[in-house]
Design a protein around this motif. Structure first.
Motif, PDB file in Angstrom:
ATOM      1  N   THR A 117      30.746  22.049  36.561  1.00 34.08           N
ATOM      2  CA  THR A 117      30.564  23.376  35.960  1.00 34.08           C
ATOM      3  C   THR A 117      29.305  23.420  35.109  1.00 34.08           C
ATOM      4  O   THR A 117      28.514  24.377  35.169  1.00 34.08           O
ATOM      5  N   THR A 153      38.024  26.449  41.391  1.00 34.30           N
ATOM      6  CA  THR A 153      37.800  26.461  39.940  1.00 34.30           C
ATOM      7  C   THR A 153      36.313  26.491  39.602  1.00 34.30           C
ATOM      8  O   THR A 153      35.926  26.978  38.532  1.00 34.30           O
ATOM      9  N   LEU A 154      35.484  25.971  40.513  1.00 35.21           N
ATOM     10  CA  LEU A 154      34.030  26.003  40.300  1.00 35.21           C
ATOM     11  C   LEU A 154      33.420  27.326  40.737  1.00 35.21           C
ATOM     12  O   LEU A 154      32.224  27.560  40.510  1.00 35.21           O
ATOM     13  N   HIS A 164      25.816  25.591  35.845  1.00 34.71           N
ATOM     14  CA  HIS A 164      25.285  26.502  34.823  1.00 34.71           C
ATOM     15  C   HIS A 164      23.806  26.214  34.555  1.00 34.71           C
ATOM     16  O   HIS A 164      22.982  27.144  34.482  1.00 34.71           O
ATOM     17  N   SER A 175      30.252  17.448  33.903  1.00 38.38           N
ATOM     18  CA  SER A 175      31.080  18.188  34.850  1.00 38.38           C
ATOM     19  C   SER A 175      30.215  19.000  35.801  1.00 38.38           C
ATOM     20  O   SER A 175      29.063  19.347  35.503  1.00 38.38           O
TER      21      SER A 175
END
Length: 641
Positions: A401, A490-491, A405, A399
């Motif tokens: 996300t 959302t990100l 990270h 993903s």
């Protein structure tokens, strides 16, 4: 014997209209060839007969009078003969006699034909078939007969005779062509329809003009050539040199890359192509006040020689006795010179290298506020505004996300930029607080997004800044539609306009600290940041992209399998058509392969322009056929695909 409609190479004219033909299917309908032929009926003399319901056109009434435009009182005797013939045929049960096969007096001569002639020949054959049904066919010697316009010039008593003779002559020629085809099949050991075989006779080059294969496909292709012709460059160079004089420039460099360092660029970024006329994917242009030079490697020497006009000189980079690249050529010539360049179109790494070398020659790089080619390019295309879309996790494997990270963890792991002479701890201004990403492929990979701004690349124009807490995507707002905007939220990615990047950099809106950039970052960005605000480091994203996860590896395997299946289908199609005698162009073959690929699952587009080269063209690297100049694929020379 009786010929079934599907056994005729022109039978598709009656079944399928030209406008309904598509890439996905051939106009030849091989799947409808009957396994058994209809029973042959003969008359009392043993001559074969065919009911009108099984004829090609199915026309019962003669079309002679309407074809030649006879009016009231003109050709009256001919009309009476036609009426008597109709009555006689009706009394015979709506049956008509067919001409007996007569072997040709001399072997037929093959002709080298092209598929582009197919439609004309098909229409001639179609009219010949109609003439056979309009009147009873009478055998006549093969000789020239007057056409309809000649017959209309004669008196009324001669018109009927001339018309009848014209019809008979056309029917005779059609009969002889059929006989010649049968004779040729027998000579070459191929079964023919006349011999009673159930197998369809082999088609040879002289027969290919009476089919729609090839010509129907080309009629469906876009008439606009995919390669743009920019015309003579003399006037454009003169305008460019006037702008160079305004900025007191001795040289002006036009790289082939765009502001993101992309080798393949959008049409709106093809500045080198516009100013030089050379549309190869690799090359740089340098213009002086008196000359113009194009630099490219050995892959494009032949192409450049054909496309450059008299205003340009080709420099064969890497050739014997030639400079390695345009930078080496420039270093050997500049002295006390001002070298103009759009700082967005050259990488930080390359610009630093040039600056170090030309400084010794008392020369300098100059960056005009506007691209000088853009000032000359009056009809410059607009940038694409095609919407971006999500790359599903089933193909990405990881993903966005998770990727963001890991990128932030990498930023934190980078040491602060503390001078070697400093003995104290790092200050907040020396700590790495974010990274600016300019590579389009890196942005698409990191966010799991795709676009269509650049041909043959699923990319979109954007810049991305990723900080320790948030991220900002600089992109044309028209590209973000539907659920894509919610996905970015959302990100934790803020969206701003594409050109807002320069305001962001000038105001240092990220706060204190340094920004990590890769060596391939645009030099204009490092100039805007100044060396106090950035740190050059290898791109973590490029390294991560090179190491594929299991989902990506599985996707690669499946994609190659699907593409391999499409390629095998194409090879089978090409082999069958060439063996059957059809003439196929390089351009048509490339388009056919694209259609086979397009029919596969998950097809999104080609990775590069199709290579389809026959004969001597197969020796040209990166050869791409053009519709206007494509050659017929030769059967006795290599074919590169």
């Amino acid at each position: 014997m009786i010929r079934h409609p599907t056994d005729s190479p022109t039978s598709t004219l009656n079944d399928v209209a030209d406008d309904n033909l598509t890439f996905a299917s051939d106009s030849e309908r091989y799947d409808e060839i009957p396994t058994t032929l209809p029973e042959v009926h003969t008359d009392s003399n043993g001559r074969p007969k065919l009911t009108r319901s099984n004829t090609m056109t199915g026309t019962k009434k003669s079309m002679a009078s309407s074809k030649w435009g006879y009016g009231w009182g003109v050709g009256k005797k001919q009309k009476e003969k036609e009426a008597e013939a109709d009555k006689e045929q009706e009394s015979m049960g709506s049956q008509t006699n067919l001409p007996l096969y007569q072997p040709p007096t001399s072997p037929p001569t093959r002709s080298n034909t092209q598929s582009t002639q197919a439609s004309k020949s098909s229409m001639r054959t179609h009219h010949s078939q109609k003439s056979q049904q309009s009147v009873r066919i009478q055998e006549s010697p093969r000789s020239h007969s007057p056409g309809p316009r000649d017959s209309l010039k004669r008196n009324d008593s001669q018109r009927s005779h001339v018309s009848q003779k014209s019809y008979s002559s056309q029917a005779s020629r059609s009969t002889e062509r059929s006989a010649a085809s049968t004779q040729r099949s027998a000579t070459l050991g191929q079964p023919s329809l006349a011999s009673g075989s159930l197998r369809r006779p082999q088609l040879y080059p002289s027969d290919s003009t009476s089919t729609l294969v090839g010509s129907a496909l080309e009629r469906k292709m876009a008439e606009v050539d995919s390669i743009r012709d920019y015309g003579d460059t003399g006037e454009k160079l003169a305008d460019l040199r006037r702008n160079m004089s305004t900025h007191h420039l001795d040289y002006y460099i036009v790289p082939g890359e765009d502001a993101h360092g992309s080798d393949c660029v959008a049409e709106s970024d093809q500045r080198r192509q516009f100013i030089s006329g050379f549309y190869g994917s690799a090359g740089q242009a340098i213009i002086t006040m008196t000359s113009a030079y194009l630099f490219t490697d050995s892959r494009y020497w032949l192409q450049a020689r054909e496309q450059l006009d008299k205003n340009w000189t080709l420099v064969k980079a890497g050739g014997v006795g030639e400079p390695k690249d345009w930078i080496e050529w420039l270093m050997d010539r500049v002295k006390d010179a001002r070298i103009g360049l759009d700082a967005r179109m050259i990488s930080h790494e390359k610009a630093m290298l040039i600056n170090d070398k030309i400084l010794q020659a008392n020369s300098k790089l100059v960056y005009p506020p506007q691209n000088l080619v853009d000032l000359v390019w009056k009809d410059k295309p607009q940038k694409s505004r095609a919407p971006i879309f999500l790359h599903p996790i089933e193909f990405a494997g990881v993903s966005a996300t998770t990727k963001l990270h890991k990128l932030r963890e990498w930023i934190k792991s980078q040491p602060p930029s503390v001078p070697s002479y400093s003995k104290g701890p790092a200050t907040p201004d020396q700590v790495q607080v974010g990274t600016l990403i300019t590579s389009l492929s890196c942005i698409a990979y990191l966010l799991n997004l795709r676009g269509s701004d650049i041909p043959h690349n699923p990319l979109f124009h954007a810049y991305l800044y990723v900080g320790l807490e948030g991220a900002t995507l600089f992109i044309d707002g028209a590209k973000v539609v539907g659920s894509t905007g919610d996905y970015l939220k959302t990100l934790g990615v803020e969206r701003r306009e594409y050109l807002d990047l320069w305001t962001f950099l000038r105001r240092r809106e990220w706060g204190t600290g340094k920004v990590l950039i890769s060596p391939q970052t645009s030099y204009a960005i490092s100039l805007m940041l100044t060396h106090y605000r950035y740190t050059v480091a290898p791109s973590w994203i490029e390294h991560t992209m090179a190491v594929k996860n299991e989902t990506e590896l599985d996707g690669l395997r499946r994609a190659y399998q699907r593409d391999g299946a499409a390629f095998v289908r194409f090879l089978a199609w090409l082999e069958n058509k060439l063996n059957d005698g059809y003439d196929i162009t390089e351009y048509e073959a490339a388009s056919r392969l694209t259609e086979f690929r397009r029919s596969g699952k998950h097809f999104m587009g080609l990775a590069y322009k199709s290579i389809s080269a026959t004969g001597s063209n197969a020796a040209l690297p990166h050869y791409t056929p053009r519709k206007s100049t494509a050659r017929m694929i030769e059967r006795d020379t290599p074919y590169l695909k």
